[in-house]
Design an enzyme around this catalytic site. Structure first.
Site, mmCIF file in Angstrom:
data_model
loop_
_atom_site.group_PDB
_atom_site.id
_atom_site.type_symbol
_atom_site.label_atom_id
_atom_site.label_comp_id
_atom_site.label_asym_id
_atom_site.label_seq_id
_atom_site.Cartn_x
_atom_site.Cartn_y
_atom_site.Cartn_z
ATOM 1 C CG ASP A 31 5.383 11.319 13.147
ATOM 2 O OD1 ASP A 31 5.659 12.462 12.711
ATOM 3 O OD2 ASP A 31 5.622 10.271 12.514
ATOM 4 C CG LEU A 33 -2.079 -0.926 1.269
ATOM 5 C CD1 LEU A 33 -2.750 -0.883 2.627
ATOM 6 C CD2 LEU A 33 -3.074 -0.574 0.177
ATOM 7 N N GLY A 34 2.050 1.120 0.516
ATOM 8 C CA GLY A 34 2.917 2.294 0.557
ATOM 9 C C GLY A 34 3.960 2.180 1.639
ATOM 10 C CD GLN A 35 9.144 2.785 3.105
ATOM 11 O OE1 GLN A 35 9.360 2.031 2.155
ATOM 12 N NE2 GLN A 35 9.630 2.575 4.309
ATOM 13 N N GLY A 36 5.152 3.761 4.942
ATOM 14 C CA GLY A 36 4.763 4.652 6.022
ATOM 15 C C GLY A 36 5.977 5.099 6.798
ATOM 16 N N GLY A 37 5.718 5.834 7.850
ATOM 17 C CA GLY A 37 6.800 6.371 8.645
ATOM 18 C C GLY A 37 7.756 5.317 9.164
ATOM 19 C CG PHE A 38 7.135 4.104 12.429
ATOM 20 C CD1 PHE A 38 8.129 4.964 12.863
ATOM 21 C CD2 PHE A 38 5.819 4.411 12.716
ATOM 22 C CE1 PHE A 38 7.825 6.093 13.595
ATOM 23 C CE2 PHE A 38 5.502 5.549 13.442
ATOM 24 C CZ PHE A 38 6.509 6.389 13.883
ATOM 25 C CB VAL A 40 1.560 0.085 4.898
ATOM 26 C CG1 VAL A 40 0.192 -0.363 5.364
ATOM 27 C CG2 VAL A 40 2.177 1.030 5.914
ATOM 28 C CE LYS A 64 2.593 1.783 9.444
ATOM 29 N NZ LYS A 64 2.492 3.156 9.905
#
Ligand SMILES: *[C@@H]1O[C@H](CO)[C@@H](O)[C@H](O)[C@H]1NC(C)=O
Length: 564
Positions: free
Chosen positions: A370, A251-256, A259, A273
């Site tokens: 955050d 789904l994408g690259q999250g902060g940590f 995902v 995640k």
């Protein structure tokens, strides 16, 4: 009496008195009893074939160590009296279940035999819907997957001073999907005519409910998960849910971390995640934080179902929120036009409600640390859901991600100035981030995006417009000139400015923010004027001025403040 026998079932096949099977059974029961001091679930096997005995017990989520031990002690004596010489037996007590057999009974979803126990005055049928909703909520929690316990209970406040206490327990040797299916079978067997008490007992799981009349009110928020012992999901479940972390599920690259979209065996859509760089984190702390986050339930928070810790992997399993994050709409010309003012206002208020819950109503209170548009997810109805709460503490502020979080061009972006300066963080630092997001939602601009001749960022620009009485110029051009409520927009801008004040003590708390947002009166009469916000580069200039003239420039500015 909590240790009174409820029901049970005995095989017709009997073992020989004084034989090996009997010796093995006695040994098994003493092993189970001695483990009940410290464990709520335990399984054990003893003896050579054909005299092997397999046994296990489960204490309810509501039983503490001592109640569990007392219950298992009663059950292991009771099972011998209830089922003398039976090769196989099961007994249920109010707080526990104990069973044994001459074949393996582990990791199998047994739904038979079963016992319904439904009694008490029948005046609660108007709450049938709430009852099944409560159970379905608990199924999600309990079947999030558990290694040591798969239990969940909740107390719901109902109309008319009514409390509904409900709980579910699976034996934790079940796979999460088996736990769910066991509980669903049980719910299908709960034929209540509105009785006050109900219980369905099955070998692998049980569910119970009680209605009580009370004058005690729960803290705000209708539901509070009382206990949720184990949220651990096994790695294989996650692997198959994401087709082995396939790129097409990304789904994408999250902060940590990355995902993934996933589908659990029972069809539940989840977002998973996979935390990168988690190696520095203690496993205990990770579990504590994840359990804490999973206990939070609010419609403006992304629900955490569970987590997985395996092979140096740390994974978090969340509810799937279909419309992705706010930044994808807000900062995109085409999608931005889809965000009508009503939607933007709903998002502004929703984020505030979610934050209020984190700051005031959750226990312990949580500072997000955050908050930014990529952490605000939007559901099918464009309701905002805050993601990643409680995680920043574990994984360190996400300082390197996103352009607004570093000091570029003299702005601080979403990070409150006291945080970037001293590392000091309070709920007021979240308020600052909220104010920035609020102004971004109104303007459709990223906090850094305005690069006019004056070199202003969004905050200083908004502040100048406010002082010039031209604050409506801040409104996103994607919104038609007349497609918004002037009052609401004004109120929001002012709240945004109040929230982004330099001095954390001057920023309102989340409860006041919500009150201000909901105040229908003329804002210039009901809201205090915000003092100036001073981004770093301005502040340095001010300091110079103060030094040379001896006049505090802030006082000058303050007297001038007024929307015209
Ligand atoms: C407990 O159950 C698991 C399966 O869930 C099984 O692998 C294990 O051998 C059992 N332990 C004992 C001591 O019987």
């Amino acid at each position: 009496d909590l240790n009174v026998y409820i029901n049970g079932s005995c095989s017709n096949r009997k073992f020989e008195q004084g034989g090996v099977y009997q010796t093995n059974l006695y040994y098994l029961l003493s092993n189970l009893t001695s483990n009940s001091d410290t464990r709520k679930f335990h399984n054990f096997t003893t003896g050579e074939r054909p005299n092997t005995v397999y046994g296990l017990y489960l204490c309810n989520s509501g039983a503490d160590n001592q109640l569990c031990r007392d219950c298992i002690k009663a059950a292991s004596e009771g099972i011998l009296q209830t089922c003398p010489s039976s090769v196989e037996a099961i007994v249920w007590y109010p707080l526990c279940m104990l069973r044994y057999a001459n074949h393996s009974i582990f990791s199998i979803n047994d739904v038979n035999p079963y016992f319904p126990l439904i009694f008490g005055p029948t005046k609660y049928s108007q709450f049938n819907q709430q009852l099944s909703n409560a159970f379905i909520g608990l199924f999600n929690v309990a079947s999030a997957g558990c290694l040591s316990l798969a239990s969940a209970s909740t107390v719901s406040q109902l109309p008319g001073n009514m409390l509904l206490t409900s709980s579910v327990d699976c034996t934790p040797d079940l796979r999460p999907s088996d736990c769910r299916s066991c509980l669903q079978t049980a719910l299908g067997r709960l034929h209540t005519q509105g009785q006050q008490y109900g219980m369905i007992l099955q070998p692998s799981c049980r569910l119970t409910y009680t209605f009580t009349e009370t004058s005690i009110f729960l803290p705000k928020g209708l539901e509070e998960i009382e206990s949720m012992e184990n949220l651990q999901i096994d790695f294989e479940t996650i692997k198959s849910a994401t087709y082995n972390f396939s790129d097409s599920n990304k789904l994408g690259q999250g902060g940590f971390g990355i995902v993934y979209m996933g589908t659990l065996a029972d069809g539940q859509a989840v977002a998973i995640k996979r935390l990168s760089n988690a190696s520095g984190q203690g496993i205990r702390e990770f579990k504590t934080e994840a359990c804490l986050a999973a206990k939070l339930q609010h419609k403006n928070l992304v629900k955490l179902f569970g987590f997985c810790l395996e092979r140096d992997e740390m994974l978090l399993v969340y509810e799937f929120v279909p419309n992705k994050s706010l930044d994808r709409y807000l900062f995109d010309a085409k999608r931005g036009a889809l965000l009508k003012w009503e939607t933007r206002y709903k998002i502004i208020v929703g984020i505030a409600r979610g934050l209020l819950y984190l700051h005031e109503d959750s226990c312990p209170k949580i500072i997000h640390r955050d908050l930014k548009p990529s952490n605000i997810l939007l559901d099918g109805e464009m309701n905002p859901k805050i993601a990643d709460f409680g995680m920043a503490k574990l994984f360190g502020g996400d300082l390197t991600q996103g352009n607004c979080t570093s000091r570029i061009g003299g702005t601080f972006g979403y990070m409150a100035p006291e945080y970037t300066r001293t590392g000091h963080f309070s709920s007021k630092s979240d308020i600052f981030s909220y104010g920035v997001i609020l102004l971004e939602i109104i303007s459709g601009n990223r906090c850094l995006d305005i690069n006019n001749a004056q070199g202003e960022n969004l905050l200083s620009y908004a502040w100048r417009l406010w002082n010039e009485g031209a604050h409506l110029n801040l409104v996103d051009s994607a919104l038609g000139k007349n497609d918004f409520s002037k009052d609401e927009v004004e109120r929001c801008i002012q709240v945004g400015l109040l929230c982004t004040q330099e001095d954390p003590d001057k920023r309102p708390n989340m409860a006041s923010v919500l009150i201000m947002l909901n105040t229908q009166l003329n804002i210039s009469m009901t809201l205090p004027f915000p003092p100036p916000i001073l981004p770093y580069y301005k502040q340095e200039k001010s300091a110079d001025l103060l030094g040379s003239s001896g006049v505090n420039p802030m006082e000058d500015i303050m007297t001038e403040l007024s929307p015209r």
